[in-house]
Write a protein that holds these residues in place. Structure first.
Motif, mmCIF file in Angstrom:
data_model
loop_
_atom_site.group_PDB
_atom_site.id
_atom_site.type_symbol
_atom_site.label_atom_id
_atom_site.label_comp_id
_atom_site.label_asym_id
_atom_site.label_seq_id
_atom_site.Cartn_x
_atom_site.Cartn_y
_atom_site.Cartn_z
ATOM 1 N N LEU A 1 -10.148 -2.606 0.715
ATOM 2 C CA LEU A 1 -9.791 -1.514 1.621
ATOM 3 C C LEU A 1 -11.001 -1.028 2.401
ATOM 4 C CD1 LEU A 1 -7.459 0.837 -0.487
ATOM 5 C CD2 LEU A 1 -6.797 -1.003 1.070
ATOM 6 N N THR B 1 -6.668 -6.114 -3.504
ATOM 7 C CA THR B 1 -6.757 -5.722 -2.096
ATOM 8 C C THR B 1 -8.120 -5.100 -1.803
ATOM 9 O OG1 THR B 1 -4.378 -5.302 -2.018
ATOM 10 C CG2 THR B 1 -5.707 -4.306 -0.291
ATOM 11 N N VAL C 1 -11.360 0.096 -4.997
ATOM 12 C CA VAL C 1 -9.992 0.070 -5.532
ATOM 13 C C VAL C 1 -10.093 -0.279 -7.014
ATOM 14 C CG1 VAL C 1 -7.717 -1.000 -5.386
ATOM 15 C CG2 VAL C 1 -9.078 -0.695 -3.308
ATOM 16 N N LEU D 1 -6.711 2.935 7.877
ATOM 17 C CA LEU D 1 -6.885 2.170 6.646
ATOM 18 C C LEU D 1 -6.618 0.700 6.948
ATOM 19 C CD1 LEU D 1 -5.771 3.017 3.078
ATOM 20 C CD2 LEU D 1 -5.120 0.821 4.040
ATOM 21 N N GLU D 2 -7.619 -0.131 6.660
ATOM 22 C CA GLU D 2 -7.482 -1.581 6.815
ATOM 23 C C GLU D 2 -7.418 -2.206 5.426
ATOM 24 O OE1 GLU D 2 -10.094 -3.040 10.370
ATOM 25 O OE2 GLU D 2 -11.089 -1.309 9.438
ATOM 26 N N ALA D 3 -6.386 -2.996 5.191
ATOM 27 C CA ALA D 3 -6.178 -3.620 3.877
ATOM 28 C C ALA D 3 -6.103 -5.126 4.042
ATOM 29 C CB ALA D 3 -4.896 -3.081 3.244
ATOM 30 N N ILE E 1 0.848 -1.202 0.000
ATOM 31 C CA ILE E 1 0.000 0.000 0.000
ATOM 32 C C ILE E 1 0.878 1.246 0.000
ATOM 33 C CG2 ILE E 1 -1.788 1.313 1.227
ATOM 34 C CD1 ILE E 1 -2.851 -1.352 0.465
ATOM 35 N N ALA F 1 -3.002 0.595 -4.092
ATOM 36 C CA ALA F 1 -3.061 -0.680 -3.371
ATOM 37 C C ALA F 1 -2.764 -1.805 -4.349
ATOM 38 C CB ALA F 1 -4.432 -0.883 -2.737
ATOM 39 N N ARG G 1 -3.188 -9.312 5.858
ATOM 40 C CA ARG G 1 -3.892 -8.065 6.122
ATOM 41 C C ARG G 1 -2.962 -7.130 6.888
ATOM 42 N NH1 ARG G 1 -8.848 -9.470 9.965
ATOM 43 N NH2 ARG G 1 -9.221 -10.946 8.255
ATOM 44 N N LEU H 1 -0.142 5.002 0.911
ATOM 45 C CA LEU H 1 -1.237 5.842 1.396
ATOM 46 C C LEU H 1 -0.742 7.279 1.524
ATOM 47 C CD1 LEU H 1 -3.979 6.485 2.744
ATOM 48 C CD2 LEU H 1 -2.967 5.722 4.921
#
Length: 668
Positions: free
Chosen positions: A621, A619, A630, A650-652, A591, A615, A658, A593
Motif C-alpha cells: 500500500l 498487498t 500492512v 490509496l494505491e494497492a 481493500i 487489505a 493493482r 478503506l
C-alpha cells in the motif's frame, strides 16, 4: 412576398440577394419556410425519469438526449422517460416497444417486462404554502404532470409536449450485460423511434426489505364511490384491497394498517365481552398473502380531547359494543373496554402468528403541550398489552420509555436532531413522516409542485441518518376530484389515482419505489463489508464500520436534512458508485478503506486524516505516495495529511493486480 408560394418566395429571396436589397429579412423568411417544410410532425427525445415534463413546454426540457440509458440490478424495477413534441396536431398517438436483447448474445428480456404510460397532469391553483419559490418547480396555477394514464392512445395538440414513462422489470435471473430495445411512437404516417439501453449489473436486489415504509389507505364510502364500488359490496371491497396490496408491495411498501372498526365487539347475556375477528383477519390476510409485508399497524386507541390538537388532553377512545340479546350498540369507555379487549387481542395475534409482526398506535401526532397526557394513555394501554411495540407519528422529543418506534415529522426531526439522535443511541427505533403543506424549510417534500426527485431523495435521507422507516398518511386520501381540484394538500394526500377495480400510479409513487431500491443498493454495500468483516481478526474487525461507506456515498445526495441534491445526474452517479464499489470488493487486491473524519467532511488544511482498514494479505500500500505497512492479518492504520487538493489517494498492488482508491475531504 407573404402571398407567394414557398418556391416563389425562395426565388425572390435569391433575386434580392443579387440586388443587395433587404437581404437579411428576406433570407430569414425563406429559411423559416424551408425549415418548416423539413421538420417532421413528431419529435422524440429522452429525459430523466426524475423530472416533470410540462405539456406547454415550461422549463424547456433538454432535447439533446438521443437514447434512454438506464441501469439496474437483477430483480429490480427501474424507470425511464421520454418526451414527444408535436409540430402538428397528432391523433391516436401510441407507443410500441421491442424486446430488450443483448448485443451479440441470445439473452433477452421479454417485451412484457417493459410497460409504458402517458403522463397526465392534475390542476394546482395555488402553490404549497410555507415553501420558498426556489423550492417549487413552477408557479401555480398550472397543470402539473403526476399520474400515469392507462390510455393506449392520445391526441396531442400542435406545439405541445407529452411525456411517456417506462417501467422496466429486470428478471431476477437476467444475464448481466448490455441490452437494447427500440421504443417507437406513431401517429398516422408519423413514426419515430428512440433506443432504450439497459445495463444489468451482476447483483440481485434483496427480496427482504431493510427499511420500513407505510402509506395509510382509506376505504370510506366516498373513496369507494370513486372506484365505482357499492359500500355494501363486501366482495368488491375485498377485491379492491387485493389491488391495493398488490400495488403497495410492487412499490416496496411493507407495512399496512388495519383499524379496530373491523372488529365487532359483543356483550353476551352474561355481561362478558366477546370479539368477532373475522373481518379483521380477512383484511389482514389479504396483505399477508402478498408474502412481502413485514408489519401490521393497528388503529388508534386514544385521541385528542374536546379542544382538539391544540388542547392539552389525550383521552382514551370509546368503543362500540353490540348487545347480543337486543342488537343495540352502546359506546363503552376505553378505561372499561381496553383492560378486557387488549389481552384478548394479544391472544388472538399470538394464535394467528402475527404477534411479533404487529405494532400498536396510541394517538396521532402528540406535541409538547399534550405529551404528558399522551404518556398517561400509553402507560395505561401498555399495562394490558406489554407484548406489543408502540408506534406513533409525533411532534415532540419527550416520550421517554413510553414509545418504542418514534416517527417525528421531518421538520421536527431536522430541528431537534440531537434529541432524536440521543433516542437512537438509547435503542429507540426512529422513522419519520411528512405532511407537505405543514412542512417548513427547504426539506424533501411530496406535494405535486416540488421537484420530483424529492420523493426519491427521502430514502437516501433514511440511509444517511440511520432512520429505519418512513410513514405517510396518504396512499389514497383523495379529494372529491383528485384530477381537477386536488384541494388543500396539492396532491400530497395520495400516491395513486382511482379507477374501477384498482389504481393508477403516480410519478411520485414510482420514485418512492426507486428510492427504496436505492436504499437497498446502499444496504448491499454495507452487507458486503459485513461479510468480509466476519472473516477478519478481532483487532481489524473492531475498526470496521460496515455502514460507513454507504453513508459517505449517501452524503453526496443528502448532506443535511435541508441540504440535498435536486440534480438527477448526482443521484445516479452516487447509485452507480455504490453498485460498482460492491463489485470492486470482490476484485483483487481486496481493500476496505475507512477514514476519520469521513469522506466529504470539512477539515483544516493542516489536519491529519486517520486512514485505516483491511487489505488482502500480500498487498503493498501507498497513501499519497507514501508507503504504509500492512500487518499479516491485513490491518493498516496511519495518520496522514490530505493532499493540497484535499484527497487521500490509496494505491494497492499485489501479484494479481493493482487498484487506486480516492477519498476527498473539504480543506479550508
Amino acid at each position: 412576398l407573404t402571398l407567394c408560394e414557398e418556391g416563389i418566395s425562395m426565388r425572390i429571396a435569391v433575386r434580392f440577394v443579387r440586388l443587395g436589397t433587404f437581404v437579411a429579412a428576406v433570407s430569414l423568411a425563406a429559411g423559416a419556410a424551408t425549415t418548416a417544410a423539413d421538420q417532421p410532425p413528431l419529435e422524440v427525445f429522452a429525459v430523466s425519469d426524475l423530472v416533470r415534463v410540462f405539456e406547454d413546454g415550461y422549463g424547456n426540457p433538454d432535447r439533446k438526449l438521443v437514447d434512454m440509458s438506464v441501469f439496474g440490478l437483477r430483480g429490480e424495477t427501474i424507470s425511464a422517460q421520454f418526451a414527444l413534441a408535436a409540430r402538428e396536431e397528432l391523433k391516436e398517438l401510441t407507443v410500441s416497444i421491442s424486446p430488450l436483447k443483448m448485443t451479440g448474445r441470445s439473452a433477452a428480456i421479454p417485451v412484457g417486462n417493459v410497460e409504458w404510460n402517458f403522463v397526465e397532469g392534475i390542476r394546482i391553483e395555488q402553490n404549497t404554502p410555507k415553501l420558498l419559490k426556489s423550492d417549487l418547480i413552477r408557479p401555480a396555477p398550472a397543470w402539473f404532470p403526476d399520474r400515469l394514464s392507462d390510455k393506449r392512445t392520445v391526441s396531442v395538440p400542435r406545439g405541445s409536449l407529452r411525456a411517456v414513462y417506462l417501467t422496466i422489470k429486470i428478471p431476477s435471473d437476467a444475464e448481466a450485460g448490455e441490452y437494447r430495445a427500440d421504443v417507437t411512437s406513431s401517429s398516422g404516417s408519423a413514426r419515430v423511434s428512440l433506443p432504450l439501453l439497459l445495463t444489468v449489473y451482476p447483483l440481485r436486489l434483496p427480496d427482504q426489505r431493510h427499511v420500513m415504509a407505510t402509506l395509510w389507505f382509506n376505504y370510506s364510502n366516498r373513496i369507494l364511490k370513486l372506484h365505482g364500488i357499492d359500500p355494501k359490496d363486501a366482495d368488491g371491497l375485498l377485491d379492491l384491497l387485493r389491488a391495493y396490496a398488490k400495488d403497495m408491495v410492487n412499490h416496496r411498501q411493507n407495512v399496512f394498517r388495519i383499524n379496530f372498526d373491523t372488529v365487532e365487539n359483543i356483550r353476551t347475556a352474561e355481561g362478558k365481552l366477546m370479539y368477532d375477528w373475522s373481518l379483521f383477519d380477512r383484511w389482514a390476510q389479504v396483505f399477508w398473502e402478498t408474502g412481502r409485508m413485514d408489519l401490521l399497524e393497528t388503529g388508534f386507541l386514544a385521541h385528542f380531547g374536546k379542544a382538539g390538537w391544540r388542547g392539552r388532553e389525550v383521552v382514551l377512545r370509546d368503543f362500540p359494543v353490540k348487545d347480543e340479546s337486543t342488537g343495540k350498540v352502546q359506546q363503552l369507555p376505553g378505561k372499561e373496554f381496553l383492560p378486557q379487549f387488549l389481552p384478548a387481542f394479544v391472544a388472538h395475534l399470538r394464535e394467528k402468528g402475527w404477534l411479533n409482526k404487529t405494532v400498536l398506535h396510541i394517538s396521532d401526532e402528540p406535541s409538547d403541550h399534550n405529551v404528558m397526557s399522551w404518556r398517561e394513555a400509553s402507560d395505561f394501554i401498555h399495562r394490558y398489552a406489554p407484548e406489543l411495540r408502540r408506534l406513533d407519528a409525533i411532534e415532540s422529543p419527550h416520550f421517554l420509555d413510553r414509545l418504542e418506534i418514534w416517527v417525528p415529522k421531518l421538520d421536527h426531526l431536522a430541528t431537534w436532531q440531537s434529541a432524536y439522535e440521543e433516542a437512537q443511541r438509547k435503542g429507540y427505533e426512529i422513522w419519520y413522516y411528512t405532511v407537505g403543506i405543514f412542512q417548513k424549510g427547504s426539506l424533501p417534500n411530496k406535494t405535486v409542485d416540488v421537484p420530483l426527485i424529492e420523493a426519491r431523495v427521502m430514502h437516501w435521507l433514511n440511509y444517511r441518518f440511520g432512520l429505519l422507516g418512513y410513514l405517510h398518511w396518504g396512499y389514497n386520501q383523495w379529494s372529491e376530484d383528485p384530477y381537477k381540484d386536488p384541494g388543500t394538500h396539492r396532491g400530497d394526500g395520495w400516491h395513486v389515482y382511482p379507477k374501477r377495480g384498482g389504481v393508477l400510479d403516480s410519478l411520485r409513487w414510482e420514485q418512492m419505489r426507486n428510492g427504496l431500491q436505492d436504499y437497498e443498493c446502499l444496504w448491499l454495500l454495507q452487507d458486503k463489508v459485513t461479510q468480509i468483516k466476519a472473516g477478519l481478526s478481532s483487532r481489524v474487525a473492531d475498526l470496521i464500520q460496515p455502514s460507513r461507506r454507504g453513508v459517505e456515498i449517501a452524503s453526496q445526495v443528502v448532506q443535511a436534512y435541508n441540504n440535498f441534491t435536486r440534480d438527477p445526474a448526482v443521484l445516479y452517479a452516487a447509485r452507480r458508485q455504490a453498485i460498482e464499489e460492491i463489485l470492486d470488493l470482490d476484485k483483487s487486491p481486496r481493500i476496505i478503506l475507512q477514514t476519520n473524519p469521513p469522506e466529504h467532511s470539512q477539515v483544516a488544511n493542516d489536519s491529519a486524516i486517520d486512514v485505516h482498514g483491511w487489505a488482502e494479505p500480500g498487498t503493498i500500500l501507498k497513501v499519497n505516495g507514501q508507503a504504509i505497512p500492512v500487518d499479516p492479518d491485513g490491518l493498516f492504520l496511519e495518520q496522514l495529511p490530505p493532499s493540497k487538493e484535499g484527497t487521500i489517494v490509496l494505491e494497492a498492488e499485489n501479484t494479481k493486480a493493482r487498484k487506486t482508491i480516492i477519498r476527498s475531504v473539504n480543506s479550508s
